[in-house]
Design a protein around this motif. Structure first.
Motif, mmCIF file in Angstrom:
data_model
loop_
_atom_site.group_PDB
_atom_site.id
_atom_site.type_symbol
_atom_site.label_atom_id
_atom_site.label_comp_id
_atom_site.label_asym_id
_atom_site.label_seq_id
_atom_site.Cartn_x
_atom_site.Cartn_y
_atom_site.Cartn_z
ATOM 1 N N ALA A 90 -17.777 -24.038 63.036
ATOM 2 C CA ALA A 90 -16.948 -22.947 63.482
ATOM 3 C C ALA A 90 -16.532 -22.057 62.378
ATOM 4 O O ALA A 90 -16.269 -22.826 61.197
ATOM 5 C CB ALA A 90 -15.909 -23.163 64.179
ATOM 6 N N ALA A 91 -16.344 -20.796 62.260
ATOM 7 C CA ALA A 91 -16.078 -20.279 61.269
ATOM 8 C C ALA A 91 -14.460 -20.279 61.060
ATOM 9 O O ALA A 91 -13.604 -20.638 61.997
ATOM 10 C CB ALA A 91 -16.207 -18.533 61.493
ATOM 11 N N PRO A 92 -13.948 -20.306 59.830
ATOM 12 C CA PRO A 92 -12.364 -20.641 59.607
ATOM 13 C C PRO A 92 -11.323 -19.328 60.014
ATOM 14 O O PRO A 92 -12.051 -18.323 60.455
ATOM 15 C CB PRO A 92 -12.295 -20.805 58.260
ATOM 16 C CG PRO A 92 -13.307 -20.011 57.630
ATOM 17 C CD PRO A 92 -14.685 -20.127 58.516
ATOM 18 N N ALA A 93 -10.263 -19.793 60.244
ATOM 19 C CA ALA A 93 -9.342 -18.529 60.564
ATOM 20 C C ALA A 93 -9.550 -17.404 59.286
ATOM 21 O O ALA A 93 -9.839 -17.792 58.322
ATOM 22 C CB ALA A 93 -7.892 -19.113 60.551
ATOM 23 N N CYS A 94 -9.440 -16.078 59.613
ATOM 24 C CA CYS A 94 -9.421 -15.376 58.615
ATOM 25 C C CYS A 94 -8.414 -15.191 57.831
ATOM 26 O O CYS A 94 -7.132 -15.452 57.954
ATOM 27 C CB CYS A 94 -9.626 -13.928 59.362
ATOM 28 S SG CYS A 94 -9.882 -12.433 58.338
ATOM 29 N N GLY A 95 -8.415 -15.131 56.615
ATOM 30 C CA GLY A 95 -7.721 -15.206 55.458
ATOM 31 C C GLY A 95 -8.372 -15.161 53.904
ATOM 32 O O GLY A 95 -9.400 -15.185 53.737
ATOM 33 N N GLY A 147 -6.287 -8.325 59.617
ATOM 34 C CA GLY A 147 -5.394 -7.671 60.489
ATOM 35 C C GLY A 147 -6.176 -6.741 61.458
ATOM 36 O O GLY A 147 -5.922 -6.436 62.518
ATOM 37 N N LEU A 148 -7.657 -6.396 61.014
ATOM 38 C CA LEU A 148 -8.498 -5.716 61.799
ATOM 39 C C LEU A 148 -9.432 -6.567 62.882
ATOM 40 O O LEU A 148 -10.123 -5.994 63.470
ATOM 41 C CB LEU A 148 -9.313 -4.868 61.080
ATOM 42 C CG LEU A 148 -8.437 -3.819 60.273
ATOM 43 C CD1 LEU A 148 -9.649 -3.046 59.187
ATOM 44 C CD2 LEU A 148 -7.912 -2.818 61.054
ATOM 45 N N ILE A 149 -9.108 -7.947 62.857
ATOM 46 C CA ILE A 149 -10.211 -8.734 63.601
ATOM 47 C C ILE A 149 -9.704 -8.091 65.121
ATOM 48 O O ILE A 149 -8.756 -8.149 65.535
ATOM 49 C CB ILE A 149 -9.519 -10.241 63.441
ATOM 50 C CG1 ILE A 149 -9.998 -10.838 62.128
ATOM 51 C CG2 ILE A 149 -10.332 -10.856 64.456
ATOM 52 C CD1 ILE A 149 -11.429 -10.885 61.605
ATOM 53 N N GLY A 150 -11.009 -8.206 65.789
ATOM 54 C CA GLY A 150 -10.934 -7.653 67.083
ATOM 55 C C GLY A 150 -11.188 -6.232 67.432
ATOM 56 O O GLY A 150 -11.375 -5.774 68.444
ATOM 57 N N GLY A 159 -21.306 -2.712 70.138
ATOM 58 C CA GLY A 159 -20.724 -3.571 71.094
ATOM 59 C C GLY A 159 -20.164 -5.060 70.689
ATOM 60 O O GLY A 159 -19.569 -5.747 71.343
ATOM 61 N N GLY A 160 -20.025 -5.087 69.275
ATOM 62 C CA GLY A 160 -19.258 -6.153 68.611
ATOM 63 C C GLY A 160 -17.810 -5.998 68.424
ATOM 64 O O GLY A 160 -17.323 -4.630 68.610
ATOM 65 N N TYR A 161 -17.265 -6.852 67.548
ATOM 66 C CA TYR A 161 -15.784 -6.398 67.203
ATOM 67 C C TYR A 161 -15.779 -7.025 65.762
ATOM 68 O O TYR A 161 -16.428 -7.909 65.332
ATOM 69 C CB TYR A 161 -14.727 -7.057 68.070
ATOM 70 C CG TYR A 161 -14.963 -6.688 69.529
ATOM 71 C CD1 TYR A 161 -13.904 -5.717 69.914
ATOM 72 C CD2 TYR A 161 -15.866 -7.232 70.445
ATOM 73 C CE1 TYR A 161 -14.144 -5.278 71.415
ATOM 74 C CE2 TYR A 161 -16.030 -6.832 71.564
ATOM 75 C CZ TYR A 161 -14.893 -5.887 72.212
ATOM 76 O OH TYR A 161 -14.986 -5.322 73.516
ATOM 77 N N VAL A 162 -14.799 -6.516 64.879
ATOM 78 C CA VAL A 162 -14.634 -7.054 63.536
ATOM 79 C C VAL A 162 -14.316 -8.601 63.765
ATOM 80 O O VAL A 162 -13.510 -8.994 64.712
ATOM 81 C CB VAL A 162 -13.403 -6.336 62.781
ATOM 82 C CG1 VAL A 162 -13.105 -7.027 61.520
ATOM 83 C CG2 VAL A 162 -13.512 -4.684 62.848
ATOM 84 N N GLN A 163 -14.971 -9.348 62.790
ATOM 85 C CA GLN A 163 -15.019 -10.707 62.993
ATOM 86 C C GLN A 163 -15.007 -11.431 61.770
ATOM 87 O O GLN A 163 -15.526 -10.779 60.658
ATOM 88 C CB GLN A 163 -16.292 -11.291 63.967
ATOM 89 C CG GLN A 163 -17.617 -10.779 63.283
ATOM 90 C CD GLN A 163 -18.665 -11.372 64.166
ATOM 91 O OE1 GLN A 163 -18.646 -11.552 65.261
ATOM 92 N NE2 GLN A 163 -19.823 -11.190 63.621
ATOM 93 N N VAL A 164 -15.092 -12.842 61.607
ATOM 94 C CA VAL A 164 -15.284 -13.568 60.500
ATOM 95 C C VAL A 164 -16.784 -14.194 60.817
ATOM 96 O O VAL A 164 -17.092 -14.818 61.863
ATOM 97 C CB VAL A 164 -14.240 -14.819 60.421
ATOM 98 C CG1 VAL A 164 -14.710 -15.677 59.077
ATOM 99 C CG2 VAL A 164 -12.937 -14.053 59.993
#
Length: 288
Positions: free
Chosen positions: A23-28, A47-50, A164-169
């Motif tokens: 799994a991808a880590p938390a964004c940072g 801060g733009l995730i999602g 169709g997607g969202y900002v993601q890690v």
């Protein structure tokens, strides 16, 4: 039956653990060494995730989410109704939030050669030199670069992925065509390209020209097409001559055909004479 249920339960635990391991880590900011502005850009991207992806979103007169373009040919038939960011709009907005200035406007193919870059890396350099905040580009040639993301460290990126997607890690390796990266601020926080030619210089060439892996090589690695092209810096090398015209200077560039970071002879410059290497404004191209 009890034995079968036990086996199934064990398998469920195993696969759950395997999925968590990948799994991808938390964004940072996932590694050290980046400039404060670059770390701030990473945090802004996180801060733009999602945020919804929108083809053409983020390219208004001011950075930030906007309605995109409906373009079925690019897989975005409904994006004129979606307020969000595309990949280049996302990195533009993240840096705007970080530094308060619109430092990396444009689309992927114009962001890559940005004169604001203080360092530039290619696929052949690997990913070890990358620092958080570096902009990573994907494509097989400079003219076919089609995606950009912000590097987080440890092999991960923040990206606006697709309609169709969202900002993601995501893992950088999830894209198979990593081309290279640029750095907008040095570790000290400076944003001025170094004397070694971290900037971009625009030149006109009068014919298609072969490019080479070094200023002394005789084995062509690709072609730079006739027209207006960008170069980074110059180095002295073998002479290219025809009649009374000659030039020993070689210019580092990204060709239209072949790998990036190759060399073309300044002989092909349209505006200047023998052993001269200047851009279209008359600026002497710096040494590499």
């Amino acid at each position: 039956m009890a034995a079968l249920l036990a086996v199934l339960a064990a398998l469920a635990v195993f696969f759950s653990g395997a999925q968590q391991a990948h799994a991808a880590p938390a964004c940072g900011v996932l590694s050290s060494g980046a400039a404060p502005q670059a770390e701030s850009a990473v945090k802004a991207a996180c801060g733009l995730i999602g945020t919804p992806y929108s083809w053409g979103g983020g390219h208004g007169s001011q950075p930030g989410p906007s309605y995109g373009a409906c373009d079925a040919s690019n897989g975005a038939p409904n994006d004129c109704h979606v307020r969000g960011l595309d990949c280049s709009g996302m990195v533009r907005y993240a840096y705007y939030l970080a530094v308060g200035s619109d430092v990396i406007n444009g689309v992927t193919t114009t962001q890559w050669p940005s004169s604001r870059a203080v360092a530039r890396y290619y696929r052949s350099d690997g990913t070890a030199p990358l620092l958080p905040g570096d902009l990573v580009f994907f494509g097989n040639t400079p003219s076919t670069i089609h995606h950009v993301a912000i590097y987080l460290g440890q092999g991960y990126i923040a990206e606006a992925p697709y309609s169709g997607g969202y900002v993601q890690v995501a893992a950088l390796s999830s894209h198979g065509d990593y081309y290279g990266a640029i750095r907008l601020y040095g570790p000290s926080g400076g944003s001025t390209p170094p004397p070694s030619g971290g900037g971009t210089y625009w030149v006109d060439t009068f014919a298609n020209a072969a490019v080479y892996g070094s200023p002394t090589s005789t084995v062509s690695t690709g072609t730079l097409y006739q027209g207006t092209n960008y170069v980074f810096c110059k180095a002295w090398g073998r002479e290219i001559a025809s009649g009374s015209s000659f030039n020993h200077w070689w210019l580092k560039t990204d060709p239209d055909v072949g790998p990036g970071g190759q060399w073309v002879s300044a002989f092909y410059l349209s505006r200047w004479g023998n052993d001269v290497a200047k851009d279209n404004n008359g600026t002497v191209i710096p040494d590499c």
